[in-house]
Design a protein around this motif. Structure first.
Motif, PDB file in Angstrom:
ATOM      1  N   GLY A 177       0.779  -1.226   0.000  1.00 29.27           N
ATOM      2  CA  GLY A 177       0.000   0.000   0.000  1.00 29.27           C
ATOM      3  C   GLY A 177       0.808   1.273   0.000  1.00 29.27           C
ATOM      4  N   SER A 178       2.028   1.264   0.539  1.00 24.90           N
ATOM      5  CA  SER A 178       2.856   2.473   0.554  1.00 24.90           C
ATOM      6  C   SER A 178       3.364   2.779  -0.855  1.00 24.90           C
ATOM      7  N   PHE A 179       3.845   4.001  -1.037  1.00 26.73           N
ATOM      8  CA  PHE A 179       4.283   4.419  -2.372  1.00 26.73           C
ATOM      9  C   PHE A 179       5.442   3.554  -2.867  1.00 26.73           C
ATOM     10  N   ASP A 180       6.313   3.158  -1.965  1.00 29.49           N
ATOM     11  CA  ASP A 180       7.427   2.280  -2.286  1.00 29.49           C
ATOM     12  C   ASP A 180       7.621   1.338  -1.108  1.00 29.49           C
ATOM     13  N   ARG A 181       8.481   0.350  -1.256  1.00 26.30           N
ATOM     14  CA  ARG A 181       8.813  -0.515  -0.134  1.00 26.30           C
ATOM     15  C   ARG A 181       9.508   0.314   0.952  1.00 26.30           C
ATOM     16  N   THR A 182       9.351  -0.073   2.202  1.00 24.59           N
ATOM     17  CA  THR A 182       9.889   0.740   3.288  1.00 24.59           C
ATOM     18  C   THR A 182      11.416   0.807   3.220  1.00 24.59           C
ATOM     19  N   ARG A 183      11.937   1.997   3.470  1.00 21.38           N
ATOM     20  CA  ARG A 183      13.386   2.189   3.459  1.00 21.38           C
ATOM     21  C   ARG A 183      14.035   1.444   4.622  1.00 21.38           C
ATOM     22  N   ALA A 184      13.346   1.343   5.746  1.00 18.04           N
ATOM     23  CA  ALA A 184      13.919   0.678   6.911  1.00 18.04           C
ATOM     24  C   ALA A 184      14.283  -0.766   6.592  1.00 18.04           C
ATOM     25  N   ASN A 185      13.426  -1.473   5.856  1.00 15.21           N
ATOM     26  CA  ASN A 185      13.724  -2.859   5.514  1.00 15.21           C
ATOM     27  C   ASN A 185      14.889  -2.955   4.539  1.00 15.21           C
ATOM     28  N   TRP A 186      15.151  -1.907   3.772  1.00 13.05           N
ATOM     29  CA  TRP A 186      16.305  -1.882   2.873  1.00 13.05           C
ATOM     30  C   TRP A 186      17.593  -2.086   3.661  1.00 13.05           C
ATOM     31  N   TYR A 187      17.699  -1.473   4.848  1.00  8.34           N
ATOM     32  CA  TYR A 187      18.906  -1.630   5.662  1.00  8.34           C
ATOM     33  C   TYR A 187      19.074  -3.065   6.148  1.00  8.34           C
ATOM     34  N   LEU A 188      17.974  -3.745   6.427  1.00  7.62           N
ATOM     35  CA  LEU A 188      18.045  -5.155   6.819  1.00  7.62           C
ATOM     36  C   LEU A 188      18.513  -6.013   5.655  1.00  7.62           C
ATOM     37  N   ARG A 189      17.970  -5.784   4.472  1.00  7.14           N
ATOM     38  CA  ARG A 189      18.380  -6.555   3.299  1.00  7.14           C
ATOM     39  C   ARG A 189      19.857  -6.316   2.980  1.00  7.14           C
ATOM     40  N   ARG A 190      20.278  -5.060   3.089  1.00  3.67           N
ATOM     41  CA  ARG A 190      21.683  -4.724   2.831  1.00  3.67           C
ATOM     42  C   ARG A 190      22.599  -5.365   3.881  1.00  3.67           C
ATOM     43  N   GLY A 198      18.477  -7.471  -1.656  1.00  6.56           N
ATOM     44  CA  GLY A 198      18.447  -8.617  -0.767  1.00  6.56           C
ATOM     45  C   GLY A 198      18.284  -9.949  -1.451  1.00  6.56           C
ATOM     46  N   ILE A 199      18.657 -10.067  -2.712  1.00  7.22           N
ATOM     47  CA  ILE A 199      18.500 -11.308  -3.475  1.00  7.22           C
ATOM     48  C   ILE A 199      19.864 -11.965  -3.639  1.00  7.22           C
ATOM     49  N   GLU A 200      19.920 -13.276  -3.432  1.00 11.53           N
ATOM     50  CA  GLU A 200      21.179 -14.010  -3.540  1.00 11.53           C
ATOM     51  C   GLU A 200      20.941 -15.431  -4.042  1.00 11.53           C
ATOM     52  N   THR A 201      22.025 -16.105  -4.404  1.00 11.95           N
ATOM     53  CA  THR A 201      21.939 -17.498  -4.822  1.00 11.95           C
ATOM     54  C   THR A 201      21.838 -18.391  -3.588  1.00 11.95           C
ATOM     55  N   GLY A 202      20.995 -19.402  -3.681  1.00 16.71           N
ATOM     56  CA  GLY A 202      20.834 -20.280  -2.539  1.00 16.71           C
ATOM     57  C   GLY A 202      19.870 -21.408  -2.797  1.00 16.71           C
ATOM     58  N   ILE A 203      19.576 -22.137  -1.745  1.00  8.04           N
ATOM     59  CA  ILE A 203      18.656 -23.257  -1.774  1.00  8.04           C
ATOM     60  C   ILE A 203      17.779 -23.161  -0.537  1.00  8.04           C
ATOM     61  N   ALA A 204      16.480 -23.459  -0.674  1.00 10.50           N
ATOM     62  CA  ALA A 204      15.553 -23.288   0.441  1.00 10.50           C
ATOM     63  C   ALA A 204      14.445 -24.327   0.366  1.00 10.50           C
ATOM     64  N   LEU A 205      13.826 -24.552   1.510  1.00 11.01           N
ATOM     65  CA  LEU A 205      12.637 -25.385   1.625  1.00 11.01           C
ATOM     66  C   LEU A 205      11.502 -24.531   2.171  1.00 11.01           C
ATOM     67  N   GLY A 206      10.285 -24.801   1.716  1.00 10.78           N
ATOM     68  CA  GLY A 206       9.134 -24.080   2.207  1.00 10.78           C
ATOM     69  C   GLY A 206       7.889 -24.932   2.135  1.00 10.78           C
ATOM     70  N   GLY A 207       6.903 -24.583   2.949  1.00 12.90           N
ATOM     71  CA  GLY A 207       5.670 -25.348   2.939  1.00 12.90           C
ATOM     72  C   GLY A 207       4.550 -24.643   3.652  1.00 12.90           C
ATOM     73  N   LEU A 208       3.342 -25.202   3.515  1.00  9.91           N
ATOM     74  CA  LEU A 208       2.127 -24.591   4.033  1.00  9.91           C
ATOM     75  C   LEU A 208       1.156 -25.683   4.458  1.00  9.91           C
ATOM     76  N   LYS A 209       0.464 -25.445   5.581  1.00 11.75           N
ATOM     77  CA  LYS A 209      -0.592 -26.350   6.027  1.00 11.75           C
ATOM     78  C   LYS A 209      -1.681 -25.535   6.694  1.00 11.75           C
ATOM     79  N   ASN A 210      -2.916 -25.675   6.203  1.00 12.98           N
ATOM     80  CA  ASN A 210      -4.061 -24.970   6.767  1.00 12.98           C
ATOM     81  C   ASN A 210      -5.026 -25.960   7.413  1.00 12.98           C
ATOM     82  N   TYR A 211      -5.504 -25.595   8.600  1.00 11.09           N
ATOM     83  CA  TYR A 211      -6.538 -26.342   9.294  1.00 11.09           C
ATOM     84  C   TYR A 211      -7.771 -25.453   9.384  1.00 11.09           C
ATOM     85  N   ASN A 212      -8.742 -25.867  10.148  1.00 13.85           N
ATOM     86  CA  ASN A 212      -9.948 -25.071  10.326  1.00 13.85           C
ATOM     87  C   ASN A 212      -9.681 -23.941  11.308  1.00 13.85           C
ATOM     88  N   GLY A 213      -9.446 -22.732  10.785  1.00 13.98           N
ATOM     89  CA  GLY A 213      -9.197 -21.576  11.628  1.00 13.98           C
ATOM     90  C   GLY A 213      -7.761 -21.392  12.061  1.00 13.98           C
TER      91      GLY A 213
END
Length: 414
Positions: A177-190, A198-213
């Protein structure tokens, strides 16, 4: 011209896309082949006879889908200055972002994304806007293999992409919703990768599980920040982000990145925790750090049109012979979307802040930087066609751009 073209393509591939150099490539190949065997199992003898191997399930109509995204800005900068100079107020017209590439899913269990960028074209260097990248570059290039046929809990990612630890880090910029991504998070990525995106070469695992609520998702990975590599250290980075959802789920199907707008359809809360760690690395030829860590939490509250997202992260780095670096970054973003004339309108206010203490040799951004952003977004076709008008107040001792500015934006996704 042919030699020039071939030489640059080879350089680009060696620099960004040569994923075979990863330490975890053997693990990837094993899981890749295992997933192929898993999907080839079928209880229907006729189908098994026709498609005994995963590789024969190629879906030609889904193997490549091109895309182009344009974001144009018109800004009016005010009170921009340096220690020595006061700049004239000015109007600037620029192409803030140009992204193009392709996505595809040639097999039911395999997806890929390749995205190039040409950002900040025509931007006035004396304007108050902030940013990191200009010119043609590879933005991301990675593949996702779903390792379970019936579950979203195990997905493997490999390539050039985002080491996720926070919501702002991993949310798609086009739907925020903001005009651009927050500048504060830029310092974390840097801080984590040595690069503003904040983009680099790598390997990752991810997943998702939804229950009722209730539901949860995770993203864990290891990456190789080139900015911190040296002959003594490999600078391996480890990251993780876990999300817990209450009420309606944030994602019905797993995706590596998070969307930013539920279009008044969700009533729920998402609570996340994340962290990163590097045991060592090189800052330059004479300065090496002994440890570099970050950790924090984030939250998203969605109730039909109401949306609140926030995060708070701390980061720490130590290097022998220098004062330790300590930093914080946080933001709060509040918006409300409503429908008028079959279009979505969204007034938004955002506040973000960064603070850092310690030796500049350990992390050069010592001081503070904060922004207040007030504006409204008009979604003519959701994210595909978006107009925005925002006013930003900036201040602090770290950033070279501290002037205020009024901005008009137009976003077009094809």
């Amino acid at each position: 011209m042919k030699n020039f073209f071939n030489g640059n393509i080879v350089y680009l591939i060696n620099r960004r896309l040569c994923i075979c150099q990863f330490t975890g490539i053997k693990v990837f190949v094993f899981l890749f082949m295992f997933s192929g065997w898993l999907f080839s199992q079928n209880t229907n003898p006729q189908k098994e006879k026709l498609n005994p191997l995963l590789w024969q399930e190629f879906e030609g109509d889904r193997y490549f889908k091109p895309f182009v995204i344009l974001e144009a800005w018109v800004t009016y900068s005010m009170n921009e200055r340096t220690v020595e100079n006061q700049y004239a107020d000015r109007v600037d017209i620029s192409l803030r972002r140009i992204r193009f590439g392709g996505i595809g899913s040639p097999y039911p269990w395999l997806r890929y994304c390749l995205q190039l960028s040409m950002d900040r074209l025509g931007e006035d260097s004396f304007a108050s806007t902030k940013g990191s990248y200009q010119g043609l570059d590879v933005w991301n290039a990675f593949v996702t293999a779903k390792l379970s046929k019936k579950s979203d809990l195990l997905n493997l990612h490999l390539g050039y992409f985002w080491p996720q630890i926070s919501r702002e880090y991993s949310t798609v910029a086009w739907s925020q919703g903001s005009f651009d991504r927050t500048r504060a998070n830029w310092y974390l990525r840097r801080f984590m990768t040595g690069k503003g995106n904040g983009i680099e070469t790598g390997i990752a695992l991810g997943g998702l599980k939804n229950y009722n609520g209730f539901g949860f998702s995770y993203r864990i990975g290891t990456f190789e920040p080139k900015a911190y590599s040296g002959f003594e250290y490999s600078s391996r980075l480890y990251t993780g982000h876990v999300l817990f959802t209450f009420g309606q789920p944030e994602q019905n199907a797993y995706k590596y990145r998070l969307s930013g707008n539920s279009w008044r359809s969700r009533k729920g809360v998402s609570l996340g925790v994340g962290a990163s760690s590097q045991t060592n690395g090189a800052l330059n030829d004479s300065v090496y750090f002994d440890s570099s860590n970050s950790f924090g939490t984030d939250i998203l509250v969605s109730y039909t049109g109401f949306r609140l997202d926030a995060e708070y992260f701390r980061f720490y780095r130590s290097a022998s012979g220098f004062d330790d670096f300590n930093g914080t970054e946080w933001h709060v973003r509040l918006g409300y979307s409503f429908v008028a004339g079959n279009k979505y309108f969204e007034p938004v206010i955002t506040y973000d802040k960064f603070e850092g203490w310690g030796a500049k040799s350990v992390y050069k951004y010592i001081g503070d930087d904060y922004t207040v952003d007030v504006g409204v977004n008009w979604y003519l076709n959701k994210e595909k066609l978006k107009l925005s008008a925002h006013y930003l107040v900036q201040s602090g001792s770290v950033s070279p751009n501290t002037g205020d500015y009024f901005g008009l934006g137009c976003q077009l996704k094809l």
